[in-house]
Design a protein around this motif. Sequence first.
Motif, mmCIF file in Angstrom:
data_model
loop_
_atom_site.group_PDB
_atom_site.id
_atom_site.type_symbol
_atom_site.label_atom_id
_atom_site.label_comp_id
_atom_site.label_asym_id
_atom_site.label_seq_id
_atom_site.Cartn_x
_atom_site.Cartn_y
_atom_site.Cartn_z
ATOM 1 N N ARG A 98 44.843 14.795 -15.310
ATOM 2 C CA ARG A 98 45.392 14.174 -14.053
ATOM 3 C C ARG A 98 46.060 12.805 -14.579
ATOM 4 N NH1 ARG A 98 41.040 10.205 -11.609
ATOM 5 N NH2 ARG A 98 41.726 9.265 -13.586
ATOM 6 N N ASP A 99 45.318 12.220 -15.678
ATOM 7 C CA ASP A 99 45.969 10.869 -16.311
ATOM 8 C C ASP A 99 47.127 11.102 -17.242
ATOM 9 O OD1 ASP A 99 43.739 9.658 -15.373
ATOM 10 O OD2 ASP A 99 42.618 9.354 -17.152
ATOM 11 N N ALA A 100 47.540 12.205 -17.545
ATOM 12 C CA ALA A 100 48.450 12.588 -18.338
ATOM 13 C C ALA A 100 49.765 12.609 -17.232
ATOM 14 C CB ALA A 100 48.601 13.937 -18.980
ATOM 15 N N MET A 101 49.430 13.093 -16.177
ATOM 16 C CA MET A 101 50.590 13.163 -14.965
ATOM 17 C C MET A 101 50.882 11.740 -14.492
ATOM 18 S SD MET A 101 51.530 13.210 -11.439
ATOM 19 C CE MET A 101 52.109 14.318 -10.351
ATOM 20 N N VAL A 102 49.839 11.042 -14.420
ATOM 21 C CA VAL A 102 50.215 9.688 -13.612
ATOM 22 C C VAL A 102 50.977 9.034 -14.993
ATOM 23 C CG1 VAL A 102 49.077 7.431 -13.359
ATOM 24 C CG2 VAL A 102 48.006 9.478 -12.411
ATOM 25 N N ALA A 103 50.470 8.998 -16.271
ATOM 26 C CA ALA A 103 51.519 8.501 -17.332
ATOM 27 C C ALA A 103 52.699 8.856 -17.358
ATOM 28 C CB ALA A 103 50.727 8.687 -18.519
ATOM 29 N N SER A 104 52.822 10.246 -17.050
ATOM 30 C CA SER A 104 54.494 10.762 -16.835
ATOM 31 C C SER A 104 55.349 10.166 -15.775
ATOM 32 C CB SER A 104 54.392 12.235 -16.917
ATOM 33 O OG SER A 104 54.110 12.640 -15.289
ATOM 34 N N LEU A 105 54.399 9.569 -14.563
ATOM 35 C CA LEU A 105 55.027 8.988 -13.510
ATOM 36 C C LEU A 105 55.534 7.750 -13.997
ATOM 37 C CD1 LEU A 105 52.923 10.006 -10.456
ATOM 38 C CD2 LEU A 105 55.084 10.588 -10.864
ATOM 39 N N GLN A 106 55.064 7.112 -14.831
ATOM 40 C CA GLN A 106 55.287 5.666 -15.280
ATOM 41 C C GLN A 106 56.268 5.660 -16.271
ATOM 42 O OE1 GLN A 106 51.389 4.722 -17.017
ATOM 43 N NE2 GLN A 106 51.155 3.228 -15.213
#
Length: 153
Positions: A98-106
């Motif tokens: 999940r955190d990897a996906m959020v980081a990719s959104l950044q």
Amino acid sequence: MHSMLRLALSTAVVGSVATHVFAQSEATPPELTAERAKAFLTAAGLQTCEITGIDPMVSQVHGATRSLSIGVAKDCTRYDPTNPTVVNVHQFADQQRRDAMVASLQGLRFRALRPYGNVWAVESFVIVLLGPHRDEAEALIKAEYQRRNPGAG
């Protein structure tokens, strides 16, 4: 800055709606289902006008185990499928993915999304709210969350 992309990485944020929308307990959230999502959105005062499962491989949401795209409106007779308000919900196997996906959104490739979307991350879920009435939908979702969780931030 309500038009900017907002990231919430803690369950203390009101955007933690996913915990109570899709989860029975904090330890093991059940699988995301259209029925569970629709029930919460209905309670929040939104109608589900369209609902589609998203293939994570097609959407490039790596690590997602299940994804739904839900077109919402206060009244589906006024829903515009050419310019919809959409709640995308992605469930992940664990918080690292999940955190990897959020980081990719950044990352750079998602910067164009910032003026148009709101993002929440909680438990194993990432919720992305898009469209012309996303602020109204967000207010209704937060109100339902607060109704179910008095005293929540």
